[in-house]
Design a protein around this motif. Structure first.
Motif, short mmCIF file in Angstrom:
data_model
loop_
_atom_site.label_atom_id
_atom_site.label_comp_id
_atom_site.label_asym_id
_atom_site.label_seq_id
_atom_site.Cartn_x
_atom_site.Cartn_y
_atom_site.Cartn_z
N ARG A 152 31.87 82.00 48.10
CA ARG A 152 30.98 80.86 48.29
C ARG A 152 29.50 81.21 48.33
NH1 ARG A 152 33.10 76.06 50.42
NH2 ARG A 152 35.32 76.11 50.04
N CYS A 188 25.59 81.98 47.43
CA CYS A 188 24.69 81.52 46.37
C CYS A 188 24.59 82.62 45.31
CB CYS A 188 23.29 81.28 46.92
SG CYS A 188 23.24 80.33 48.42
N SER A 189 24.22 82.25 44.09
CA SER A 189 24.04 83.28 43.06
C SER A 189 22.79 84.09 43.38
CB SER A 189 23.95 82.65 41.68
OG SER A 189 22.78 81.90 41.57
N CYS A 206 22.57 86.47 45.75
CA CYS A 206 22.40 86.65 47.20
C CYS A 206 22.29 88.13 47.55
CB CYS A 206 23.57 86.03 47.93
SG CYS A 206 23.44 86.19 49.70
N CYS A 213 25.84 83.14 57.43
CA CYS A 213 26.15 83.09 56.00
C CYS A 213 27.44 83.85 55.71
CB CYS A 213 25.02 83.68 55.19
SG CYS A 213 23.63 82.58 54.96
N CYS A 218 16.62 86.31 50.18
CA CYS A 218 17.43 85.09 50.06
C CYS A 218 16.74 84.13 49.08
CB CYS A 218 17.55 84.47 51.45
SG CYS A 218 18.23 82.84 51.47
N PRO A 226 17.17 80.93 47.80
CA PRO A 226 16.81 79.55 48.15
C PRO A 226 15.89 79.46 49.37
CG PRO A 226 19.11 79.94 48.67
CD PRO A 226 18.61 81.18 47.99
N THR A 241 16.54 83.58 41.19
CA THR A 241 17.69 84.40 41.59
C THR A 241 17.66 85.80 41.00
OG1 THR A 241 18.94 83.44 39.78
CG2 THR A 241 19.26 82.47 41.96
N THR A 296 33.87 80.19 39.88
CA THR A 296 32.43 80.04 40.07
C THR A 296 31.65 80.26 38.78
OG1 THR A 296 32.45 82.30 40.85
CG2 THR A 296 32.36 80.58 42.51
N TRP A 320 29.06 77.59 37.57
CA TRP A 320 27.74 77.41 38.16
C TRP A 320 26.66 77.87 37.18
CZ3 TRP A 320 27.73 79.66 43.84
CH2 TRP A 320 28.79 79.09 44.55
N LYS A 336 28.22 84.24 38.33
CA LYS A 336 27.42 83.07 38.70
C LYS A 336 26.11 82.99 37.93
CE LYS A 336 29.39 82.92 43.31
NZ LYS A 336 29.25 83.42 44.68
N CYS A 344 23.25 84.98 37.93
CA CYS A 344 21.99 85.14 38.65
C CYS A 344 20.95 85.88 37.81
CB CYS A 344 22.21 85.85 39.98
SG CYS A 344 22.90 87.50 39.85
#
Lengths: 307, 109
Positions: A21, A23-24, A26, A51, A213, A215, A221, B40, B43, B86, B88
């Motif tokens: 889960r 975020c991309s 991270c 997190c 991080c 976001p 990213t 995923t 995304w 994902k 990135c």
């Protein structure tokens, strides 16, 4: 002191399964993946609300393989680890199984500090790893004790936070524990070496890792590694380890003792949206703060043979 | 509205095998599986593509990938698992010889 690690020393076995889960892009994902490789399968991890709980997923399915993880309430991550360690000691499995507490900066600097301080005072044999993304990112970027000066979060004034970051490694150093280290997500080899070293030592070990991080800090990213490296190269986040009172700067930070070799702090601040309202006076304050923290490092007895 | 939700109850994918609290285990336990969040890969907006002619097999993409989707294949080149990537873009940014290119997903199919 941590040994030098080459890229192919890191084992290929994965403990963090894809499709989780996070975020991309991270930084925490990268830290956790590397740390689990260093710790190996005989590990018990305690995790507070953070997190990392998001990474472990909802009940039923999790994305961490071959490793036991215990989800605990927010303030009790070090206390739960102490309990597990006491049980391991009673069963005589103390040497075979490593006990690790993995918490965020909120769970370490604000809410969990009493549990951590108590565990360090009792000389519990465990590793405490804090990944520092400098705010409560899981609940939507609220200010924490670890948020840096001038950074905008949803609960700071419009000109940013008015206080400096809490220096957690310094607090733990005052507990006289055998191993304190800082690291950064942009240096996976450094993280791997420090976790390997911490695993060998008996007593309370503390590792503080900066985790960019996307976001929360406001950058693309793909720049996670770039921002992490800038934080170290500008001198904002010095990488060092203290083993039994002996202070040693890690490889990426060694040459930064000379102020001329540090990159200007503006490079680090200008690429993040959370610092977009910084005034010139606040940047001057940053420069003073960085010089002050390096003066502290200089005052330590650094073994010059490595420099 | 509520009727539709109630009727679709049986059609939804089952996350848990138990029906009520009496069938629960004494301790709530999760078990490891691939894709606990689903696939995923959807995304992703940009897809990393490795150019094998430029690749020097240095392994930076494997080390820096936060997900662990870059894995070594049998011919020692690295392959990316597009089901879970994902997108990135860290691998493309950190590649020292720029052998990885981010291409828009709409270019495929």
């Amino acid at each position: 002191m941590a040994d030098k690690v080459k890229l192919y020393d890191i084992p290929e076995e994965e403990f963090l399964l894809p499709g989780n889960r996070m975020c991309s892009g991270c930084g925490l994902s990268l830290i956790y993946r590397t740390a689990l490789k260093a710790l190996g399968p005989n590990t018990i991890i305690t995790v507070p609300a953070s997190c990392l709980t998001v990474l472990h997923g909802m009940q039923g399915f999790t994305s961490v393989d071959k490793i036991s993880v215990l989800n605990t309430p927010f303030a009790t991550v070090a206390a739960s680890a102490s309990g597990i360690e006491a049980a391991l000691e009673a069963m005589g499995k103390d040497d075979k199984v490593t006990c690790v507490a993995f918490a965020g900066d909120g769970g370490t600097t604000d809410i969990g500090i009493q549990g951590l301080s108590g565990a360090a005072e009792r000389k519990t044999n465990f590793i405490y790893a804090c990944y520092d993304n400098e705010a409560y990112m899981n609940t939507g970027v609220q200010r924490s004790g670890s948020t840096p000066y001038g950074s905008i979060t949803t609960t700071t004034p419009i000109y940013g936070k008015t206080e400096h970051k809490k220096n957690m490694p310094k607090i733990l150093e005052a507990h006289d524990i055998p191993y304190v280290a800082t690291s950064c997500a942009a240096y996976p080899l450094d993280i791997y070496a420090k976790f390997k070293r911490a695993k060998e030592i008996k007593g309370t070990k503390y590792i503080h890792i900066l985790s960019p991080c996307p976001p929360g800090w406001g950058f693309s990213t793909k720049d996670t590694i770039k921002i992490g490296k800038l934080a170290v190269e500008t001198g904002f986040w010095p990488l060092y380890e203290i083993e039994n009172g002996k202070f040693l700067l890690s490889n990426p930070s060694k040459r930064l003792l000379d102020p001329a070799k540090r990159k200007p702090i503006e490079l680090y601040l200008s690429v993040q949206k959370r610092f977009k309202r910084l005034s010139n006076e606040q940047i001057e304050e940053y420069k003073r703060y960085i010089n002050q923290s390096w003066e502290y490092i200089k005052s330590k007895n650094i073994t010059t043979q490595f420099l | 509205m509520w009727k539709i939700i109630a009727e679709s109850k049986d059609k939804r994918p089952k996350l848990q095998n138990y029906k009520n609290w009496k069938e629960l285990t004494p301790i709530p336990i999760s078990f490891p599986c691939y894709g606990s969040m689903g696939e995923t890969g959807d995304w992703r907006v940009f897809r990393p593509v490795i150019d094998k002619k430029k690749c020097t097999k240095c392994g930076f993409c494997w080390m820096y990938c936060p997900e662990g989707v870059v894995q070594k294949s049998e011919d020692e080149f690295f392959i990316i698992d597009y089901t879970y990537c994902k997108g990135c873009g860290i691998c493309a940014k950190e590649c020292p010889v720029k052998a990885i290119e981010m291409k828009r997903e709409s270019e495929f199919e």
